[in-house]
Motif scaffolding. Sequence first.
Motif, PDB file in Angstrom:
ATOM      1  N   LEU A 127     -18.379 -12.375  -3.351  1.00 29.32           N
ATOM      2  CA  LEU A 127     -18.518 -11.355  -2.240  1.00 29.32           C
ATOM      3  C   LEU A 127     -16.985 -11.026  -1.992  1.00 29.32           C
ATOM      4  N   ASP A 128     -16.572  -9.729  -2.144  1.00 26.99           N
ATOM      5  CA  ASP A 128     -15.149  -9.587  -1.887  1.00 26.99           C
ATOM      6  C   ASP A 128     -14.989  -8.970  -0.555  1.00 26.99           C
ATOM      7  N   ASP A 129     -13.783  -8.525  -0.360  1.00 24.14           N
ATOM      8  CA  ASP A 129     -13.171  -7.951   0.959  1.00 24.14           C
ATOM      9  C   ASP A 129     -14.136  -7.333   1.801  1.00 24.14           C
ATOM     10  N   GLY A 130     -14.457  -7.339   3.110  1.00 23.69           N
ATOM     11  CA  GLY A 130     -15.155  -6.443   3.809  1.00 23.69           C
ATOM     12  C   GLY A 130     -16.273  -7.086   4.470  1.00 23.69           C
ATOM     13  N   ILE A 178     -16.506 -16.325  -2.342  1.00 25.14           N
ATOM     14  CA  ILE A 178     -15.977 -15.536  -1.232  1.00 25.14           C
ATOM     15  C   ILE A 178     -14.779 -15.152  -1.280  1.00 25.14           C
ATOM     16  N   TRP A 179     -14.461 -13.810  -0.623  1.00 24.07           N
ATOM     17  CA  TRP A 179     -13.006 -13.397  -0.509  1.00 24.07           C
ATOM     18  C   TRP A 179     -12.260 -13.740   0.657  1.00 24.07           C
ATOM     19  N   LEU A 180     -11.068 -14.324   0.504  1.00 26.28           N
ATOM     20  CA  LEU A 180     -10.354 -14.412   1.616  1.00 26.28           C
ATOM     21  C   LEU A 180      -9.043 -14.200   1.545  1.00 26.28           C
ATOM     22  N   GLY A 226       2.862  -4.007   4.838  1.00 24.03           N
ATOM     23  CA  GLY A 226       2.434  -3.886   3.359  1.00 24.03           C
ATOM     24  C   GLY A 226       0.938  -3.589   3.480  1.00 24.03           C
ATOM     25  N   ARG A 227       0.460  -2.660   2.824  1.00 22.35           N
ATOM     26  CA  ARG A 227      -1.019  -2.618   3.117  1.00 22.35           C
ATOM     27  C   ARG A 227      -1.518  -2.707   4.455  1.00 22.35           C
ATOM     28  N   GLN A 228      -0.656  -2.257   5.284  1.00 22.59           N
ATOM     29  CA  GLN A 228      -1.098  -2.221   6.806  1.00 22.59           C
ATOM     30  C   GLN A 228      -1.077  -3.706   7.477  1.00 22.59           C
ATOM     31  N   ILE A 248     -13.475 -19.674  -3.728  1.00 23.83           N
ATOM     32  CA  ILE A 248     -12.872 -18.706  -2.896  1.00 23.83           C
ATOM     33  C   ILE A 248     -11.876 -17.690  -3.820  1.00 23.83           C
ATOM     34  N   LYS A 249     -11.944 -16.612  -3.630  1.00 21.66           N
ATOM     35  CA  LYS A 249     -11.140 -15.600  -4.394  1.00 21.66           C
ATOM     36  C   LYS A 249      -9.950 -15.412  -3.530  1.00 21.66           C
ATOM     37  N   TRP A 250      -8.706 -16.085  -3.303  1.00 22.77           N
ATOM     38  CA  TRP A 250      -7.763 -16.136  -2.480  1.00 22.77           C
ATOM     39  C   TRP A 250      -6.515 -15.088  -2.911  1.00 22.77           C
ATOM     40  N   ASP A 251      -6.637 -13.994  -1.890  1.00 21.69           N
ATOM     41  CA  ASP A 251      -5.994 -12.893  -2.175  1.00 21.69           C
ATOM     42  C   ASP A 251      -4.618 -13.036  -1.448  1.00 21.69           C
ATOM     43  N   HIS A 252      -3.887 -12.298  -1.890  1.00 17.42           N
ATOM     44  CA  HIS A 252      -2.296 -12.102  -1.136  1.00 17.42           C
ATOM     45  C   HIS A 252      -1.667 -10.646  -1.512  1.00 17.42           C
ATOM     46  N   ASN A 253      -1.920  -9.578  -0.574  1.00 11.83           N
ATOM     47  CA  ASN A 253      -1.514  -8.359  -0.995  1.00 11.83           C
ATOM     48  C   ASN A 253      -0.290  -7.841  -0.519  1.00 11.83           C
ATOM     49  N   ARG A 254       0.623  -8.328  -0.194  1.00 10.05           N
ATOM     50  CA  ARG A 254       2.018  -7.781  -0.082  1.00 10.05           C
ATOM     51  C   ARG A 254       2.998  -8.845  -0.203  1.00 10.05           C
ATOM     52  N   SER A 310      -6.454 -17.554  -7.861  1.00 10.37           N
ATOM     53  CA  SER A 310      -5.454 -17.028  -7.254  1.00 10.37           C
ATOM     54  C   SER A 310      -5.184 -15.564  -7.607  1.00 10.37           C
ATOM     55  N   CYS A 311      -5.185 -14.807  -6.366  1.00 12.41           N
ATOM     56  CA  CYS A 311      -5.131 -13.205  -6.680  1.00 12.41           C
ATOM     57  C   CYS A 311      -3.789 -12.859  -5.921  1.00 12.41           C
ATOM     58  N   ALA A 312      -3.269 -11.889  -6.090  1.00 19.53           N
ATOM     59  CA  ALA A 312      -2.501 -11.317  -5.385  1.00 19.53           C
ATOM     60  C   ALA A 312      -2.276  -9.805  -5.953  1.00 19.53           C
ATOM     61  N   SER A 313      -3.128  -9.038  -5.324  1.00 16.95           N
ATOM     62  CA  SER A 313      -3.351  -7.613  -5.688  1.00 16.95           C
ATOM     63  C   SER A 313      -3.228  -7.532  -7.464  1.00 16.95           C
ATOM     64  N   GLY A 314      -4.406  -8.559  -7.795  1.00 13.56           N
ATOM     65  CA  GLY A 314      -4.304  -8.808  -9.097  1.00 13.56           C
ATOM     66  C   GLY A 314      -3.335  -9.772  -9.534  1.00 13.56           C
ATOM     67  N   GLY A 315      -2.227  -9.752 -10.467  1.00 13.70           N
ATOM     68  CA  GLY A 315      -1.488 -10.969 -10.948  1.00 13.70           C
ATOM     69  C   GLY A 315      -0.229 -11.046 -10.448  1.00 13.70           C
ATOM     70  N   SER A 358      -5.079  -8.958 -13.123  1.00 12.88           N
ATOM     71  CA  SER A 358      -4.534  -7.679 -12.862  1.00 12.88           C
ATOM     72  C   SER A 358      -5.724  -7.153 -12.118  1.00 12.88           C
ATOM     73  N   ASP A 359      -5.356  -5.951 -11.344  1.00 14.79           N
ATOM     74  CA  ASP A 359      -6.139  -5.124 -10.607  1.00 14.79           C
ATOM     75  C   ASP A 359      -6.832  -3.854 -11.635  1.00 14.79           C
ATOM     76  N   SER A 360      -6.111  -3.999 -12.803  1.00  8.74           N
ATOM     77  CA  SER A 360      -6.532  -2.903 -13.660  1.00  8.74           C
ATOM     78  C   SER A 360      -7.875  -3.352 -14.404  1.00  8.74           C
TER      79      SER A 360
HETATM   80  C1  DGJ Z   1      -6.869  -6.988  -4.063  1.00  9.39           C
HETATM   81  C2  DGJ Z   1      -7.640  -7.592  -5.035  1.00  9.39           C
HETATM   82  O1  DGJ Z   1      -6.843  -7.726  -6.407  1.00  9.39           O
HETATM   83  C3  DGJ Z   1      -8.904  -6.950  -5.317  1.00  9.39           C
HETATM   84  O2  DGJ Z   1      -9.497  -7.528  -6.581  1.00  9.39           O
HETATM   85  C4  DGJ Z   1      -9.763  -7.059  -4.199  1.00  9.39           C
HETATM   86  O3  DGJ Z   1     -10.190  -8.207  -3.971  1.00  9.39           O
HETATM   87  C5  DGJ Z   1      -8.811  -6.265  -2.897  1.00  9.39           C
HETATM   88  N1  DGJ Z   1      -7.743  -6.869  -2.927  1.00  9.39           N
HETATM   89  C6  DGJ Z   1      -9.738  -6.303  -1.777  1.00  9.39           C
HETATM   90  O4  DGJ Z   1      -8.797  -6.133  -0.689  1.00  9.39           O
END
Ligand code: DGJ
Length: 698
Positions: A333-336, A378-380, A408-410, A441-447, A478-483, A500-502
Amino acid sequence: MIQTWRLDSKTQSFVLAAEHHALPSVIYWGALLPESENLETLYHAHQQDVTGGMLDENPALSICPEARRSFTGQAGLILYSGQGLPLFPKFSYSSDIYQNNKLSLHYRDETLGIKYQADFEIYDDSDMIVTMAKLTAELPIYVHWLSVPVVPASPSADEMIDFSGRWCGEFQEIRTPFKMGIHSRDNRTGRTGHEHFPALILPIKTTTHNNGEAYAFHYGWSGGHRMIAEQLPDGRRQVQFGNAPHTEQNHTQNFQTAPCYLTYSHQGINGCARHFQNHLRNHIVNFPQQKNRQKPRPVFYNCWEAIYHRHDVEALKQIASMAAKLGAERFVLDDGWFGKRDDDRQALGDWQIDRRKYPDGLTPLIDHIHQENMSFGIWLEPEMVNPESELYQANPDWVLGDETQILGRQQKVLNLALPKVSDFLFDSISNLLSHNAIDYIKWDHNRVLPMADADQTRGIYALLDRLREAFPHVEIESCASGGGRIDFGILQRTHRVWLSDSNDALERARIQHGAALFLPSCVTGSHVGPRHCHTSGRTHHIHFRAWIAAQRHMGFEMDPRELTDEEATILTNVTKWWKAERDWLMNADILRLDSDDSAVLAEQHLSDDEQQFVVFANKIDTSAQIAPFPLKCCALQADAFYDIDLVNRDELHHLSRGNIRIKTEGLRLSGQYLMRYGINLAWSFPSQVWVIKGKKIA
Ligand code: DGJ
C-alpha cells in the motif's frame, strides 16, 4: 627496516609494505601471487626511479598520503584543530593485528595526539576486500576529509568507468580517459543520490565484460561521497573514497569512514560484478529467515501508479484480488493512507491512519489481502515532514536547515540527530507495526538534504538498526524517488531497492543493466508498469514489460483493471515462469554479455552451481544490420554440453521467416561453441526480449 603484510583471497593478492615505520603503501594488488613471493624483494622492485624535476626521493603514495611528507598530490586527510588551524599529521607505526584474513594497522602522531587506524578484511568466498580508516584524537578535531586506505591504480587502465544519473535515469555509465590530474566525483546531496553512484571501475586496456583485468571500488555510505582518481606528475595514480568533505557538524575525537569494497578480477568486468553480487548476497543483505531457510522472494504488487493518493478500500480490495490472480504474493500500500494525505503537499509526519479513507483502520484491507494469500507492506517516508502537517505545526524546530530554505517536493527533512525526533519516529513506526499485520515497509526519501550532513546518515542507520532489532520479521525496501539511496550501507539494513521510478521497460532494461555491476536480482525490484508509461509517455507491449520485470525481483505496478484478457494471460504466464525459476534465479549471478549488436542489451543469469543459465536478449533498438548477430554466452565450461531452448517461442513474429532451429526446438551445444560462436536469434522488432534457457548435461 621493511615491514610487509599480505592478504590473499582465491584469486587476488593485496600486499602492503613500509619502511622506517612510516605508513605503508599498497605495493601490489592484483592476480594471486605465488605463496613463496618474497615481499621485501617486492618492496624494492616496486620503487620508482628519480630524475630531474623530481625530489631526491619519491614521497610514498601511502594508504593515507601526508602533506608533511612532501606528498604533493591529494592528501588522504584534511584536519583542523579545535581552534580552526590546519593540522598536518605525520604518522608512525605503533602496532598491528594480523590474523587470518584480517589486518588492522595502528599509527600515531605523538605531537598532535592523533591516532590513525586502517582495517582490511579479505573474503575468500566473495573475493572482496573491505577496508576502512579511523581517527582517534586526544583533543577534539574537525575532520574535513578522511579517505579510506588509498590504493594505487594501474597505469594500464586507460579509462575509468563511474556513474551518474537522474530521477528515472539511474546508473548511467560514464567512461573518462584516465589522465594527469584529478577526476573527482563529489556528491553533496546528503544521500547516495541518483546522480553519483559511489563506485569506480578501472578496466585495463582491452578489457571487455568477459575478458581481461578490471579493478572495482564501491563506497558503502548513504550520505554522499567524494571519489578522487588522480594521476601524479610522476605517473603514479591513486584512488580515494570517503564521506563528502565538510559534512561534519561538530568537532570530534573519534571518526571513521564507511567501508569501501575493493575487488579485482582477471575475468573481465563481469568478474568484479560477480564478486559484488556475491558479497552482497552473502555478507550484506540479511533476509528474515523462515525455519532456517530463506523464504522465496515474493512477487510484488505495488498500488502507486494505479491509484496514487486516491485510496478507496473497495477499489483496493478489487485490485488486490486481481493482482493475486495474476500471481502477486505481496501487496504494498503506497503513499496516501495516513494523515490528510490527499496529494503530495501535505501530511508527511502525521503517521496515523486516515479515518476518512479507512474508517475501520487498515485491518479490513489487510485481512482481505491475507485471504488472497498475500503478505502486506506499507509505504512510509519517515525522515520527511510537510510544513502543512500537524507534526510540523507542533514542532517546527525538528527540521534540518533554515526556516526559509527551498522545499523539495513541498517537504522538509527531520533532523535525525535529535534523539526526540528519532524516538518519535521509532514510536510511531512501532505503533503502526504492532497494531497492524505488516511484513514490509517501502521506506521512501524524496528530496535531497538542505545541506549535506553526515549525522543525518548516522541517524537513519541507527533508527533502522533499532527497528530491525525490534521487528526482525519486517523487511524494508530502500526507495528514494526510485534509486536515490542504493549502496551497501543502506543494504546492510534493508532487503530490496526500488531501482528507479521509471517503469518504462525500455529505460528499465538499461538501468538494470548498469546496476547489475553491483546488485544481484534478489534485491533489485522491477515492476510491470502501466501500458502507457506514466514517466516516459511510451507504450509497450505486455510481453516486453513482463520479461523486463522478470529479469529481477519481479512485481506489478499497473492498475490490473486496465489489462485486457490477453494481457492478463501473458502476464500470468510470465509470472508462473518466474516463480518456477526463482529459487535459483534469486541466487544467480548476472553477467553482462559482450553483444556485437549495440541494439541488443543482453545478460546471462548463471546459477550459483553453474549448472543452468538463462540468457535475456533485450532488443532495445533497431539493428544497423538486417539479420541478428549471434549472441555469445560466457562463463560456461568449454568442454561441457548444454541443452538450450527458447522459452518464449510464442512471441515469434511472422516477419521472421528463416528456418533457424531454435525457433522450433531446442539444441544441444558445447560450452565452447556457445561462448565462441554464440546463439543465432530470431529476427524481431525492437522492444522484444528473447529468453533462452540453458542446462548443463550431467
Ligand atoms: C516516490 C517513489 O519512488 C514512488 O514509487 C512512490 O512511492 C512515491 N514516492 C510516493 O509518494
